[in-house]
Write a protein that holds these residues in place. Structure first.
Motif, mmCIF file in Angstrom:
data_model
loop_
_atom_site.group_PDB
_atom_site.id
_atom_site.type_symbol
_atom_site.label_atom_id
_atom_site.label_comp_id
_atom_site.label_asym_id
_atom_site.label_seq_id
_atom_site.Cartn_x
_atom_site.Cartn_y
_atom_site.Cartn_z
ATOM 1 N N ILE A 103 18.132 -45.623 -31.338
ATOM 2 C CA ILE A 103 18.243 -46.926 -30.663
ATOM 3 C C ILE A 103 19.194 -47.866 -31.416
ATOM 4 O O ILE A 103 19.998 -48.579 -30.826
ATOM 5 N N GLU A 104 19.133 -47.835 -32.777
ATOM 6 C CA GLU A 104 19.956 -48.749 -33.567
ATOM 7 C C GLU A 104 21.412 -48.281 -33.679
ATOM 8 O O GLU A 104 22.342 -49.095 -33.668
ATOM 9 N N TYR A 105 21.624 -46.972 -33.801
ATOM 10 C CA TYR A 105 22.962 -46.463 -34.130
ATOM 11 C C TYR A 105 23.772 -46.035 -32.910
ATOM 12 O O TYR A 105 24.987 -46.227 -32.863
ATOM 13 N N MET A 106 23.104 -45.442 -31.922
ATOM 14 C CA MET A 106 23.841 -44.948 -30.752
ATOM 15 C C MET A 106 24.324 -46.121 -29.898
ATOM 16 O O MET A 106 23.566 -47.053 -29.633
ATOM 17 N N PRO A 107 25.578 -46.075 -29.434
ATOM 18 C CA PRO A 107 26.089 -47.181 -28.624
ATOM 19 C C PRO A 107 25.433 -47.224 -27.247
ATOM 20 O O PRO A 107 25.156 -46.181 -26.649
ATOM 21 N N ALA A 108 25.185 -48.425 -26.763
ATOM 22 C CA ALA A 108 24.644 -48.594 -25.411
ATOM 23 C C ALA A 108 25.781 -48.415 -24.408
ATOM 24 O O ALA A 108 26.920 -48.801 -24.685
ATOM 25 N N PRO A 109 25.497 -47.803 -23.244
ATOM 26 C CA PRO A 109 26.560 -47.649 -22.227
ATOM 27 C C PRO A 109 27.064 -49.015 -21.775
ATOM 28 O O PRO A 109 26.299 -49.981 -21.708
ATOM 29 N N GLU A 110 28.347 -49.085 -21.460
ATOM 30 C CA GLU A 110 28.889 -50.345 -20.969
ATOM 31 C C GLU A 110 29.921 -50.087 -19.883
ATOM 32 O O GLU A 110 30.499 -49.005 -19.798
ATOM 33 N N GLY A 111 30.123 -51.076 -19.034
ATOM 34 C CA GLY A 111 31.078 -50.949 -17.932
ATOM 35 C C GLY A 111 30.946 -52.140 -17.002
ATOM 36 O O GLY A 111 30.023 -52.943 -17.125
ATOM 37 N N ALA A 112 31.867 -52.238 -16.058
ATOM 38 C CA ALA A 112 31.868 -53.370 -15.121
ATOM 39 C C ALA A 112 31.011 -53.038 -13.909
ATOM 40 O O ALA A 112 31.369 -52.168 -13.113
ATOM 41 N N GLU A 113 29.869 -53.737 -13.789
ATOM 42 C CA GLU A 113 28.945 -53.445 -12.687
ATOM 43 C C GLU A 113 29.434 -54.032 -11.367
ATOM 44 O O GLU A 113 29.082 -53.539 -10.291
ATOM 45 N N ASP A 114 30.271 -55.051 -11.423
ATOM 46 C CA ASP A 114 30.711 -55.708 -10.191
ATOM 47 C C ASP A 114 31.990 -55.097 -9.620
ATOM 48 O O ASP A 114 32.520 -55.558 -8.615
ATOM 49 N N GLU A 115 32.511 -54.007 -10.258
ATOM 50 C CA GLU A 115 33.702 -53.333 -9.757
ATOM 51 C C GLU A 115 33.308 -52.133 -8.888
ATOM 52 O O GLU A 115 32.141 -51.731 -8.878
ATOM 53 N N PRO A 116 34.279 -51.518 -8.150
ATOM 54 C CA PRO A 116 33.949 -50.374 -7.278
ATOM 55 C C PRO A 116 33.381 -49.188 -8.070
ATOM 56 O O PRO A 116 33.716 -48.983 -9.243
ATOM 57 N N LEU A 117 32.551 -48.367 -7.410
ATOM 58 C CA LEU A 117 31.833 -47.236 -8.017
ATOM 59 C C LEU A 117 32.789 -46.160 -8.551
ATOM 60 O O LEU A 117 33.789 -45.836 -7.921
ATOM 61 N N GLN A 118 32.446 -45.632 -9.741
ATOM 62 C CA GLN A 118 33.077 -44.426 -10.295
ATOM 63 C C GLN A 118 31.985 -43.591 -10.953
ATOM 64 O O GLN A 118 31.292 -44.079 -11.847
ATOM 65 N N LEU A 119 31.806 -42.348 -10.491
ATOM 66 C CA LEU A 119 30.766 -41.464 -11.026
ATOM 67 C C LEU A 119 31.384 -40.089 -11.222
ATOM 68 O O LEU A 119 31.835 -39.463 -10.260
ATOM 69 N N LEU A 120 31.428 -39.594 -12.463
ATOM 70 C CA LEU A 120 32.006 -38.283 -12.761
ATOM 71 C C LEU A 120 30.910 -37.213 -12.694
ATOM 72 O O LEU A 120 29.901 -37.314 -13.386
ATOM 73 N N VAL A 121 31.120 -36.203 -11.864
ATOM 74 C CA VAL A 121 30.129 -35.121 -11.703
ATOM 75 C C VAL A 121 30.301 -34.111 -12.844
ATOM 76 O O VAL A 121 31.339 -33.460 -12.962
#
Length: 612
Positions: free
Chosen positions: A192-210
């Motif tokens: 929890i302390e060392y691993m980076p939290a995911p980040e990104g723009a939630e208000d922009e269009p969807l991008q999901l890599l399969v």
């Protein structure tokens, strides 16, 4: 936007270093089981083959909740042949737990998976596992891990990666090698302390890599991946695009259902945000590497380039006299559909049509990779014939090059001479030889052509009386090393159709090791044994004793038969030569010659000899 309530991690390691056992304890200590629930060991190894062999074959997702933070965990395979599974899921996570055995230290696959994670810039937590083993050597392994990081040109931050000392089976972890710890709390806190939290723009269009594909009879193909940008909602329109095919027009689709991982199960949700790892259905022809985007901005994401296959086998329709007796799927159309379906979820597999309409060339990362596919098809009811494996050569700067393997051998001291002699005869080059941890074993490392390892593993176990450990890893391409003889024995071949008799086997067993017992159905051209000389011998195992009116002195003597040698699928793949095939059916594994008729086979052999 930064998702402080979420962490996405993968657990990577060499085979049998305890990844799946550690995940078991993480699930238990996060309250994923009821108090009296009966839980099987290695719960993430859900496939029958995984349970039988004790190895992880497919990467799988799960999640736990700890201190208000959801931790998505991907359990990965440790065997080198399934490295493609590791490579493709690393795009789904922000960091990795690198597991290292406290006695064995870093092994060949440890180097491979760590290198892949570092290329993507992932943060690393080093977990030295199995610290309760009697032969654990914590300080030395700690130094070996640091040396490995230096070899792989780690950044200063990666060299300062936190190190956790844990026992996956006991469910304990600590920050010091001299303290056992009480539970896995130090590990969870470090994640929890060392691993980076995911980040990104939630208000922009969807991008999901399969990054992964699943299948369900009710909803069809299910895509699995991480939302890199925007948010996904059930029922919304989307586009399928692929980075590597920019000229192809985007395909329209719709997100019919959406699931998140919740412990060992999936939880249906109506929407998901940046950083979430989700499963979705509705896209019938989705494949690994595709990007699901909003119709407003169909920009694809680059998918990690997975290492190319290094060896190939030919799968063909079973044309033996016993064809169709045991299998449900026996035609070339059914085999073709099954093989091409496998390429949709296995990114390191390549399938192409063979020389005839009834054959297919299947290329993979190693013998284990292809043998698992054959065994899976066999259990599904397919009948096929498989050729001997052959390596895939490449021409680099006008020079013919072949794949090389880095082989790590751990053997008792008294067997070192035999192993060194055999590997050197197979064009192996010694890299290093060290005394292993417990003092009476040696750790030897070689580079050797991949083709020269075919047929050696079973010989290695015999030479070391089952005490040796051999691991190999693809080490790149080098100029062709020349011709090498890797099989020094011949085959004993049945001369006629029928059923083996004790009299026929008794008269045949002096010629070599037999592969069949009494009352086994055989056909002309079937391999029934191994000849110690480098030649094939045809013999009649169906021969019956002629009855006469004269009673001989040995008439009532019992015929003592030597127990036959029964091959597993991997041993059969290692044994056969270029003019032989493996006949695989749901119930039986038989060895046979490509040309079954004895007369035609001898004529073909004479022509080949004359041609050479």
């Amino acid at each position: 936007m930064v998702r402080e309530d979420l962490r996405n991690i993968a657990i990577i390691a060499h085979v049998d270093h305890g990844k799946t056992t550690l995940v078991d304890e993480m699930l238990k200590q996060c309250g994923e089981y009821h108090e009296n629930q009966v839980v099987s060991e290695r719960v993430m190894d859900s496939g029958d083959l995984e349970r039988e062999r004790g190895i992880t074959i497919l990467a799988k997702n799960t999640s736990v909740m700890r201190d208000g933070v959801k931790i998505n965990i991907v359990d990965t395979p440790g065997h080198a042949d399934f490295g493609g599974e590791v490579e493709r899921i690393l795009k789904m996570v922000n960091g990795v737990l690198l597991l290292v055995d406290a006695a064995e230290g870093p092994m060949p696959q440890t180097r491979f998976v760590l290198g892949r994670a570092m290329e993507l810039g992932h943060k690393i937590i080093v977990v030295i596992n199995k610290i309760d083993k009697p032969d654990a050597r914590l300080e030395e392994v700690e130094e070996e891990v640091l040396e490995l990081l230096l070899d792989l040109n780690a950044t200063d931050e990666q060299l300062d990666s936190p190190m956790i000392f844990c026992s996956g089976r006991a469910g304990t972890a600590s920050l010091s090698p001299y303290e056992k710890g009480e539970d896995l709390d130090p590990l969870f806190k470090t994640i929890i302390e060392y691993m980076p939290a995911p980040e990104g723009a939630e208000d922009e269009p969807l991008q999901l890599l399969v990054s992964s594909i699943d299948y369900n009879d009710y909803v069809g193909r299910i895509g699995i991946g991480r939302i890199e940008r925007g948010s996904a909602k059930v029922g919304e329109e989307a586009m399928i695009v692929n980075y590597h095919t920019p000229d192809a027009p985007p395909k329209k689709t719709k997100l019919v259902t959406l699931f998140e991982f919740d412990g060992l199960s999936k939880k249906e949700v109506q929407s998901a945000r940046v950083g979430d790892i989700v499963c979705f259905s509705g896209a019938a022809d989705i494949t690994i590497g595709d990007t699901i985007t909003s119709p407003l901005d169909p920009t694809p994401l680059e998918f990690v380039k997975v290492s190319e296959p290094t060896m190939e086998m030919t799968f063909s329709v079973n044309d033996s006299p016993f064809a169709g007796r045991e299998g449900k799927f026996v035609t070339s159309r059914q085999i073709r559909e099954r093989l091409y379906k496998e390429t949709l979820k296995d990114v390191s597999l390549r399938v192409s049509d063979g020389e005839t309409t009834d054959s297919f060339n299947v290329a993979g990362r190693g013998e284990m990779h292809l043998s698992i596919l054959i065994e899976t098809m066999r259990r599904e009811g397919y009948e096929i014939c498989c050729s001997t494996p052959r390596v895939l050569y490449r021409e680099i700067d006008g020079v013919k090059c072949e794949p090389m393997e880095r082989v790590s051998v751990d053997v008792p001291g008294e067997f070192v001479g035999s192993v060194v002699e055999k590997l050197s005869a197979r064009r192996g080059e010694l890299l290093e030889m060290n005394l292993a941890a417990n003092g009476n074993r040696m750790r030897i490392e070689y580079t050797i052509p991949a083709r020269c390892l075919f047929g050696y593993r079973s010989e290695f176990l015999t030479d070391t009386r089952g005490e040796g450990i051999l691991n190999s890893l693809f080490a790149g391409y080098e100029p062709y090393k020349g011709d090498v003889t890797t099989r020094f024995t011949g085959s004993l071949i049945a001369s006629e159709d029928g059923e083996s008799t004790s009299y026929g086997l008794f008269n045949s067993q002096d010629r070599g090791v037999m592969f069949i017992g009494v009352q086994t159905p055989v056909y002309e051209g079937m391999i029934v044994g191994e000849c110690p000389k480098q030649e094939d011998i045809t013999l009649n195992v169906c021969k019956k004793k002629h009855l006469t009116s004269i009673r001989s002195s040995g008439a009532d003597e019992a015929l003592r038969l030597v127990p036959p040698k029964i091959f597993s699928l991997e041993q059969a793949i290692e044994f056969i030569s270029d003019d032989e095939l493996i006949e695989v059916t749901p119930k039986t594994i038989r060895l046979r010659k490509k040309i079954l008729n004895t007369e035609l086979r001898l004529k073909a052999a004479a022509r080949n000899k004359k041609g050479n």
